[in-house]
Scaffold this active site. Structure first.
Site, PDB file in Angstrom:
ATOM      1  N   ARG A 217      14.304 -13.370 -14.707  1.00 56.58           N
ATOM      2  CA  ARG A 217      13.850 -12.028 -15.108  1.00 56.58           C
ATOM      3  C   ARG A 217      13.568 -11.950 -16.615  1.00 56.58           C
ATOM      4  NH1 ARG A 217      17.298  -7.664 -11.522  1.00 56.58           N
ATOM      5  NH2 ARG A 217      15.839  -7.700  -9.782  1.00 56.58           N
TER       6      ARG A 217
ATOM      7  N   GLY B 209      15.286 -10.801  -3.999  1.00 53.77           N
ATOM      8  CA  GLY B 209      16.580 -10.784  -3.320  1.00 53.77           C
ATOM      9  C   GLY B 209      16.917 -12.098  -2.649  1.00 53.77           C
TER      10      GLY B 209
ATOM     11  N   GLY C   6      14.490  -4.772  -4.080  1.00 58.55           N
ATOM     12  CA  GLY C   6      14.448  -3.377  -3.617  1.00 58.55           C
ATOM     13  C   GLY C   6      13.079  -2.758  -3.846  1.00 58.55           C
TER      14      GLY C   6
END
Ligand code: AMP
Length: 398
Positions: free
Chosen positions: A35, A350, A373
């Site tokens: 990330r 995920g 999500g």
């Protein structure tokens, strides 16, 4: 919606919201920095424009209190190493220390403010907190895709107060892969849906059935479908209240001409435990006290075959309890099958992302989302609140 490269940021204070919610081990070492790496194009672009880059992010769930183990210090250190320049970390995300640090910034300087979620006002989307944050930048850039399905002060509230709002390059990439591809895919378009429960994927299934040519259903949620078709599935994960919904989905798929594929065999055990005794059985032969925990070899071969002519593949959710070796073969085989296909391949974040990285195939996948999500909500056909806020800003600016 405006993107950072469409806005004049030359020499300006650019307040960038990223999702640096990275996993940390017990010694607070980052175990996966994807990330942070995903934010580099936006940061480097801003630096090339001589901007002063002020970074805001959350990390974990400190629930409105200052919890040192959720400090962004390890993130600032890793970012500093990746950029090859100092990234100073403010003591907080609002207040005197932040103002002093920002006042002392030179062009091409990067600072990071401390975890937004040390203040409960962040998740409460407090206008007061949002307006304080907005003051720190001349331009606000949202590149926090992983948090875009939340309505928080730093990604939704702030857009009412920021002078100029835009999105970063990561947001652009994510919206392009999940939005544009869903609307106009190269066909045949195949969706692979797995994971634990039907309830978590119901809306995504309903939306995808309207768009795909073929749908593969694996993982725990397959058993609710198999039960809906009249099979005995032992103690496998089944949501009895959703059996009629599953039956309806099967009917809709048939009416629309969508080819739907369910497991034909599975790996069963009495418990989902590493040392459990396992058997491979056709789905017609699941023992009453045993549960299906992975797809079997015949299913792997079938699903592989389904993918051979695919031009677009979208995958969300593992095929089995891949965290346990005995039940990981189905998921890992599917990773290889997707990686070896000739299609545009898009993987939701995920657990599916974890499985792809474990097999070492991430470079063979076209795009892996940084937000599980948020990407699931895009598959559900929803507009993400943070994206909606950016659209509204762009409309207002016109
Ligand atoms: P989700 O968050 O819905 O994508 O679910 C991911 C989880 O589903 C993983 O932790 C898997 O262990 C779990 N899972 C996959 N297949 C099964 C299964 N057959 N039974 C129970 N859990 C499963």
């Amino acid at each position: 919606m405006k993107y950072i490269n469409e806005i004049d940021i030359k020499g300006k204070r650019v307040l960038c919201r990223f999702d640096f919610n990275v996993p940390l081990d017990d010694n607070l070492h980052i175990t996966d920095d994807r990330r942070i790496k995903a934010a580099l194009p936006t940061i480097n672009y801003a630096l090339d424009e001589d901007a002063k880059v002020i970074i805001i992010s959350h990390l974990g769930r400190p629930k409105g209190a200052r919890v040192e183990s959720f400090s962004l210090a390890p993130v600032a250190k890793r970012l500093s190493r990746l950029l090859g320049k100092e990234v100073a970390l403010a003591k907080d995300c609002v207040g005197d220390d932040v103002e002093r640090l920002i006042q002392g910034m030179e062009p091409r300087c990067v600072i990071m403010l401390e975890n937004l979620r040390f203040h409960k006002e962040e998740t409460e989307n407090s206008p007061d907190f949002a307006s304080k944050l907005a003051c720190y930048g001349d331009v606000y850039v949202d590149d926090a895709f992983g948090n875009a399905h939340r309505s928080h002060a730093s990604n939704v509230g702030i857009t009412k107060f920021a002078k100029v709002c835009c999105a970063g390059f990561l947001m652009k990439k994510e919206l392009n892969y999940f939005g544009t591809t869903l609307e106009d895919p190269l066909r045949p378009f195949v969706a692979i849906v797995g994971g634990s429960k039907v309830s978590g994927k119901l809306e995504a299934l309903a939306n995808l059935i309207k768009k795909v040519d073929k749908m593969i259903i694996g993982g725990g949620l397959a058993f609710t479908f198999l039960k809906a078709m009249g099979y005995e599935v032992g103690t496998s994960l089944v949501e009895d209240n959703l059996i009629s919904t599953a039956r309806r989905s099967l009917k809709i798929a048939k009416e629309r001409g969508v080819k739907l594929y369910l497991p034909v065999d599975c790996v069963i055990a009495e418990k989902a435990e590493p040392k459990a005794v396992t058997k491979i059985v056709p789905i017609q032969e699941i023992d009453p006290n045993w549960m299906g925990l992975d797809i079997g070899p015949a299913t792997i071969a079938l699903f592989r075959e389904v993918l051979t002519d695919a031009k677009t593949i979208m995958w969300n959710g593992p095929m089995g309890v891949f965290e346990i070796d005995a039940f990981s073969m189905g998921t890992f085989s599917m990773v290889h099958a997707v990686a070896q296909s000739h299609a545009l391949t898009i993987v939701g974040g995920g657990d599916t992302d974890v499985a792809v990285h474990r097999t070492g195939e991430s470079d063979s996948i076209t795009y892996i989302s940084t937000g599980g999500g948020a990407s699931l909500e895009l598959l559900e056909g929803k507009t993400l609140p943070a994206v909606d806020a950016l659209y509204k800003c762009a409309k207002k600016a016109k």
